[in-house]
Scaffold this motif. Structure first.
Motif, PDB file in Angstrom:
ATOM      1  N   PHE A  37      -7.641  10.380   7.830  1.00  0.00           N
ATOM      2  CA  PHE A  37      -6.907  10.432   6.563  1.00  0.00           C
ATOM      3  C   PHE A  37      -5.552  11.090   6.758  1.00  0.00           C
ATOM      4  N   LEU A  38      -5.518  12.239   7.455  1.00  0.00           N
ATOM      5  CA  LEU A  38      -4.259  12.942   7.671  1.00  0.00           C
ATOM      6  C   LEU A  38      -3.291  12.089   8.496  1.00  0.00           C
ATOM      7  N   ALA A  39      -3.825  11.351   9.478  1.00  0.00           N
ATOM      8  CA  ALA A  39      -2.977  10.464  10.277  1.00  0.00           C
ATOM      9  C   ALA A  39      -2.446   9.320   9.414  1.00  0.00           C
ATOM     10  N   TRP A  40      -3.297   8.782   8.550  1.00  0.00           N
ATOM     11  CA  TRP A  40      -2.880   7.712   7.629  1.00  0.00           C
ATOM     12  C   TRP A  40      -1.781   8.201   6.700  1.00  0.00           C
ATOM     13  N   LEU A  41      -1.975   9.397   6.160  1.00  0.00           N
ATOM     14  CA  LEU A  41      -0.999   9.962   5.237  1.00  0.00           C
ATOM     15  C   LEU A  41       0.340  10.203   5.935  1.00  0.00           C
ATOM     16  N   GLU A  42       0.289  10.690   7.163  1.00  0.00           N
ATOM     17  CA  GLU A  42       1.516  10.956   7.912  1.00  0.00           C
ATOM     18  C   GLU A  42       2.264   9.660   8.210  1.00  0.00           C
ATOM     19  N   GLY A  43       1.519   8.562   8.336  1.00  0.00           N
ATOM     20  CA  GLY A  43       2.142   7.288   8.644  1.00  0.00           C
ATOM     21  C   GLY A  43       2.746   6.577   7.447  1.00  0.00           C
ATOM     22  N   LEU A  44       2.504   7.068   6.250  1.00  0.00           N
ATOM     23  CA  LEU A  44       3.059   6.436   5.049  1.00  0.00           C
ATOM     24  C   LEU A  44       4.539   6.749   4.896  1.00  0.00           C
ATOM     25  N   THR A  45       5.314   5.752   4.559  1.00  0.00           N
ATOM     26  CA  THR A  45       6.710   5.992   4.210  1.00  0.00           C
ATOM     27  C   THR A  45       6.783   6.355   2.725  1.00  0.00           C
ATOM     28  N   ILE A  46       7.934   6.820   2.308  1.00  0.00           N
ATOM     29  CA  ILE A  46       8.130   7.136   0.887  1.00  0.00           C
ATOM     30  C   ILE A  46       7.934   5.876   0.050  1.00  0.00           C
ATOM     31  N   GLY A  47       8.413   4.761   0.550  1.00  0.00           N
ATOM     32  CA  GLY A  47       8.225   3.497  -0.159  1.00  0.00           C
ATOM     33  C   GLY A  47       6.758   3.120  -0.268  1.00  0.00           C
ATOM     34  N   ASP A  48       6.003   3.358   0.814  1.00  0.00           N
ATOM     35  CA  ASP A  48       4.558   3.094   0.779  1.00  0.00           C
ATOM     36  C   ASP A  48       3.881   3.905  -0.317  1.00  0.00           C
ATOM     37  N   MET A  49       4.281   5.163  -0.453  1.00  0.00           N
ATOM     38  CA  MET A  49       3.649   6.042  -1.426  1.00  0.00           C
ATOM     39  C   MET A  49       3.950   5.581  -2.847  1.00  0.00           C
ATOM     40  N   PHE A  50       5.191   5.183  -3.088  1.00  0.00           N
ATOM     41  CA  PHE A  50       5.530   4.646  -4.408  1.00  0.00           C
ATOM     42  C   PHE A  50       4.697   3.406  -4.723  1.00  0.00           C
ATOM     43  N   GLU A  51       4.587   2.535  -3.742  1.00  0.00           N
ATOM     44  CA  GLU A  51       3.861   1.289  -3.954  1.00  0.00           C
ATOM     45  C   GLU A  51       2.382   1.540  -4.220  1.00  0.00           C
ATOM     46  N   LEU A  52       1.784   2.441  -3.467  1.00  0.00           N
ATOM     47  CA  LEU A  52       0.367   2.764  -3.657  1.00  0.00           C
ATOM     48  C   LEU A  52       0.117   3.392  -5.022  1.00  0.00           C
ATOM     49  N   MET A  53       0.910   4.397  -5.354  1.00  0.00           N
ATOM     50  CA  MET A  53       0.697   5.129  -6.598  1.00  0.00           C
ATOM     51  C   MET A  53       0.926   4.269  -7.830  1.00  0.00           C
ATOM     52  N   SER A  54       1.839   3.306  -7.710  1.00  0.00           N
ATOM     53  CA  SER A  54       2.181   2.483  -8.876  1.00  0.00           C
ATOM     54  C   SER A  54       0.999   1.655  -9.370  1.00  0.00           C
ATOM     55  N   GLU A  55      -0.040   1.524  -8.554  1.00  0.00           N
ATOM     56  CA  GLU A  55      -1.238   0.815  -8.980  1.00  0.00           C
ATOM     57  C   GLU A  55      -2.001   1.591 -10.052  1.00  0.00           C
ATOM     58  N   CYS A  56      -1.789   2.928 -10.080  1.00  0.00           N
ATOM     59  CA  CYS A  56      -2.616   3.764 -10.956  1.00  0.00           C
ATOM     60  C   CYS A  56      -1.834   4.661 -11.909  1.00  0.00           C
TER      61      CYS A  56
END
Length: 303
Positions: free
Chosen positions: A81-100
């Motif tokens: 999980f920590l490795a996955w989180l570190e690999g996320l870009t800022i754009g990835d985080m916006f895209e993921l969160m926008s689902e919820c």
């Protein structure tokens, strides 16, 4: 109820729950682990990290952080999980969160940087050495509840699993995920993410002396030994009541009334009816009175 009920567990969830428990300072005297756990845990942290956690709060940013745990494909493995989180870009985080969610951290870059640092340090200085029995026991509880969900009505499952929390179905709600937790017992944590509602519920896992009454049963007995709480139970016997109605009935302050209701909820003596994260009203959970009577009688009369 048409929405889907799901039981889920992975070490990542208890990892977040343990940090939630630590930074929720107002609850340290209420948790089964007691305030001594917070003091002992603080002694294991470096002074700089302890000072940093002192500034954290259970707020919107923390809810966003937990959302990432919910959306992660690797909640069964904390290192992944920590490795996955570190690999996320800022754009990835916006895209993921926008689902919820429709609102985001004010500065996503700073949010990401602080979150990665704090989660890594919390793992290094606390969670990596947590008793493995906690995680294995939570896994077993989740498996048992998943099996029970197939045999029970939605209302009965919610009641038994959460010790008296009931969720009102809304047009947007599609699923409720129940996650057993250890650190924050006896309290529950509810997070509403549009179509998904998350409920961390008390697992009633106690790594203590098995021959004694468990903390849950002792909590019920202590809770009943107070006049105002008995008055609330008798009042709720007449039907569901809102918080304001109970305040007016007791003629006590909102703060004192809230404290009494919190203790009754922790003991499972009342139902708390929710719409999303909003507690709408309370009602009497009389079955708990019957259960504690049987438990106490069995304990006293056993050889």
């Amino acid at each position: 109820m048409d929405c889907r009920l799901e039981v889920r567990f992975g070490p990542v969830y208890e990892f977040f729950n343990s940090l939630h428990t630590y930074i929720c300072r107002k609850s340290h005297k209420k948790i089964d682990l007691s305030s001594s756990w917070a003091k002992e845990t603080r002694s294991r942290l470096t002074p700089s990290f302890a000072a940093e956690l002192d500034t954290m709060e259970v707020n919107a940013d923390w809810k966003h952080a937990y959302l990432l745990a919910l959306l992660s494909p690797d909640y069964q493995s904390l290192p992944k999980f920590l490795a996955w989180l570190e690999g996320l870009t800022i754009g990835d985080m916006f895209e993921l969160m926008s689902e919820c969610v429709t609102q985001f951290p004010a500065n996503m870059g700073e949010f990401r940087s602080q979150l990665l640092s704090r989660l890594s340090l919390w793992n290094d200085q606390y969670f990596s050495s947590v008793n493995p029995r906690i995680l294995s026991s939570l896994e077993a509880v989740a498996e048992e509840r998943s099996a029970a969900a197939l045999q029970m009505t939605a209302e009965a499952f919610m009641d038994e699993t959460t010790n008296g929390m009931m969720f009102r179905e809304t047009a947007a709600l599609e699923r409720i995920i129940f996650i057993p937790q250890y650190h924050f017992q006896p309290m529950n944590v509810i997070s509403d993410y549009s179509s998904t509602l998350i409920c961390h519920y008390s697992s009633r896992i106690y790594l203590g002396e098995e021959e004694n009454l468990p903390p849950h049963d002792l909590r019920i007995i202590r809770c009943l030994g107070e006049q105002s709480r008995l008055k609330i139970l008798r009042y709720l016997q007449q039907g569901p009541r809102s918080f304001i109605e109970i305040v007016r009935y007791l003629k006590l302050s909102k703060g004192i009334t809230h404290d009494h209701l919190s203790k009754l909820r922790s003991a499972g003596l009342i139902y708390a009816h929710f719409e999303g994260e909003t507690l709408v009203y309370y009602s009497l959970r009389s079955k708990q009175l019957d259960e504690i009577h049987r438990t106490l009688k069995q304990y006293i009369l056993q050889n």
